[in-house]
Design an enzyme around this catalytic site. Structure first.
Site, PDB file in Angstrom:
ATOM      1  N   HIS A 149       0.805  -1.214   0.000  1.00 23.78           N
ATOM      2  CA  HIS A 149       0.000   0.000   0.000  1.00 23.78           C
ATOM      3  C   HIS A 149       0.842   1.270   0.000  1.00 23.78           C
ATOM      4  O   HIS A 149       0.315   2.354  -0.229  1.00 23.78           O
ATOM      5  CB  HIS A 149      -0.945   0.007   1.201  1.00 23.78           C
ATOM      6  CG  HIS A 149      -2.223  -0.736   0.965  1.00 23.78           C
ATOM      7  ND1 HIS A 149      -2.973  -0.563  -0.165  1.00 23.78           N
ATOM      8  CD2 HIS A 149      -2.867  -1.666   1.706  1.00 23.78           C
ATOM      9  CE1 HIS A 149      -4.040  -1.335  -0.111  1.00 23.78           C
ATOM     10  NE2 HIS A 149      -3.992  -2.027   1.011  1.00 23.78           N
ATOM     11  N   ASP A 368     -10.085 -13.149 -16.047  1.00 27.57           N
ATOM     12  CA  ASP A 368      -9.888 -14.432 -16.716  1.00 27.57           C
ATOM     13  C   ASP A 368      -8.495 -14.446 -17.331  1.00 27.57           C
ATOM     14  O   ASP A 368      -8.203 -13.704 -18.269  1.00 27.57           O
ATOM     15  CB  ASP A 368     -10.956 -14.607 -17.796  1.00 27.57           C
ATOM     16  CG  ASP A 368     -10.845 -15.936 -18.534  1.00 27.57           C
ATOM     17  OD1 ASP A 368      -9.870 -16.681 -18.289  1.00 27.57           O
ATOM     18  OD2 ASP A 368     -11.730 -16.215 -19.361  1.00 27.57           O
TER      19      ASP A 368
END
Length: 426
Positions: A149, A368
């Protein structure tokens, strides 16, 4: 424990690290009963070249550097030394997709699918800024991603993952380019200096190996969420309360009720608010970096429980709505004058805090990589602490999945909480 087949540094890649970990579970396509391992092997070089395409110049490819200055302050930057990210190909020959998804609570084996367990953000000076472990299961694939982060928030991270998946399917370009231009307030000297030493920085970092809570994944259908939203708005006599605000308030009430908090005690819900659309002018949609700030909603336990769903949801709505451009700007101006590390509360085990992270707006189930869309999403050990709530879009349009990390006795009590379980499902 999975067996490591391959562990590669990925040179000329950019990256992230951290205690924030997310994994996607994909049902593998079988050919003659054999999982297509060669496709997994090809992900490593594809991450190399395709990340280089995605981010130019490749300033995220190295390690963090922490500089100690003569005035007892420190600053940090990224060294683009081509050290690279980490890609691990592993196999868990005795673990099925059902072994992960069917148990009531997340099984311990999930932790082993992630690399960099226990690594803190500040250790990005020597640890990879991105780590990916792809583990072959008996009938599926677990893609575990670990980010930092310090370098990027969840919105930027999922933008990268979405783009990597696009390119892995054979696309020669991505649908949304990242914007790498940094956003700084006028008059800020760079590098920004922090008034503590490197050693103090490490001491302030939270312990990533406290007593590990249990995690339960819960599903909320589009229809149940719509009913919840309608109820909250009706009780508060407004139409401003969002679906997520109503859902998070339902969960907050259940945790508070199951903990049997004294009515006069304060209870807190920490929310991370995206500011990219709140700025004037707004940040670019593809802004790559950190553009979130924390906000805390505080109520008396009795007020939260006795005021109905609408009362808590309305308080949450007001807290979020207050974050106008001027408030966000003032927040950052104050932070620059007196920098401080973001420290999270110890969690619900030692205090009355819930902490919500991630967002149902992130595109999870569209990732995907060539094996089909994910079946589920799970979080890694670095993101587990008592009171942590991770929110994701569900597989069905309009649905939401929430991973709840709490002590066993509280999760068990929530499972018997009629108000909560009338809306939730496994």
């Amino acid at each position: 424990m999975p067996r490591i087949l391959r562990q590669d540094p990925i040179l000329s890649s950019n990256g992230f690290i951290s205690e924030d970990m997310t994994g996607l579970i994909v049902l593998a396509r079988m050919e003659g009963g054999i999982v297509i391992s060669s496709s997994i092997v090809n992900l490593s070089p594809s991450l190399d070249t395709k990340w280089a395409i995605w981010l130019r110049p490749p300033y995220h490819q190295g390690r963090l550097a922490i500089l100690q200055h003569h005035d007892n302050t420190v600053s940090s930057h990224i060294v683009c030394d081509n050290t690279g990210a980490l890609f691990v190909h592993a196999v868990a020959p005795n673990t099925t997709v059902a072994d992960i998804l069917q148990p009531k609570y997340a099984p311990p084996v999930v932790r082993s699918f992630f690399t960099l367990n226990g690594v803190k953000n500040c250790e990005g000076t020597s640890q990879p800024l991105l780590a990916v472990q792809v583990t072959e299961l008996v009938d599926g694939i677990f893609i575990a991603l670990t980010i930092n982060h310090v370098v990027a928030d969840g919105k930027s991270f999922w933008h990268f993952v979405n783009s990597w998946a696009e390119l892995s399917r054979g696309s020669h370009k991505i649908s949304k380019l990242p914007t790498l231009e940094r956003c700084f307030l006028d008059g800020i000297d760079r590098p920004m200096r922090f008034p503590f030493t490197e050693e103090e920085d490490k001491q302030h970092s939270p312990n990533l190996n406290p007593q590990t809570p249990l995690e339960r994944a819960l599903h909320f259908t589009k229809e149940k969420i719509a009913q919840l939203k309608s109820k909250a708005n009706a009780e508060a006599n407004t139409d401003k309360i969002s679906s997520l605000q109503a859902l998070l308030t339902l969960l907050w009430r259940s945790v508070t009720r199951c903990k049997r908090v004294d009515p006069q005690e304060n209870v807190h819900h920490v929310l991370f608010i995206g500011v990219w659309s709140r700025m004037v002018p707004p940040l670019a949609d593809g802004y790559f970096g950190n553009s979130v700030i924390a906000s805390v909603v505080t109520m008396k336990a009795g007020e939260l429980l006795e005021g109905g769903l609408g009362k808590g949801a309305w308080e949450m709505n007001k807290a979020i709505s207050l974050h106008s451009h001027e408030k966000v700007k003032k927040h950052y101006e104050c932070w620059v004058r007196t920098p401080r590390l973001l420290t999270l509360p110890s969690g619900v085990a030692g205090s009355n805090y819930l902490i919500t992270s991630s967002s149902p707006r992130f595109n999870i189930y569209g990732n995907d990589f060539g094996w089909g869309k994910p079946e589920a999403v799970r979080i890694g050990a670095g993101h587990k602490r008592n009171g942590m709530i991770s929110v994701f879009a569900g597989a069905e349009e309009g649905s939401i999945d929430i991973a709840v990390d709490l002590p066993c006795e509280i999760l068990e009590a929530m499972g018997n909480d009629a108000e909560f379980m009338d809306v939730a499902s496994n």
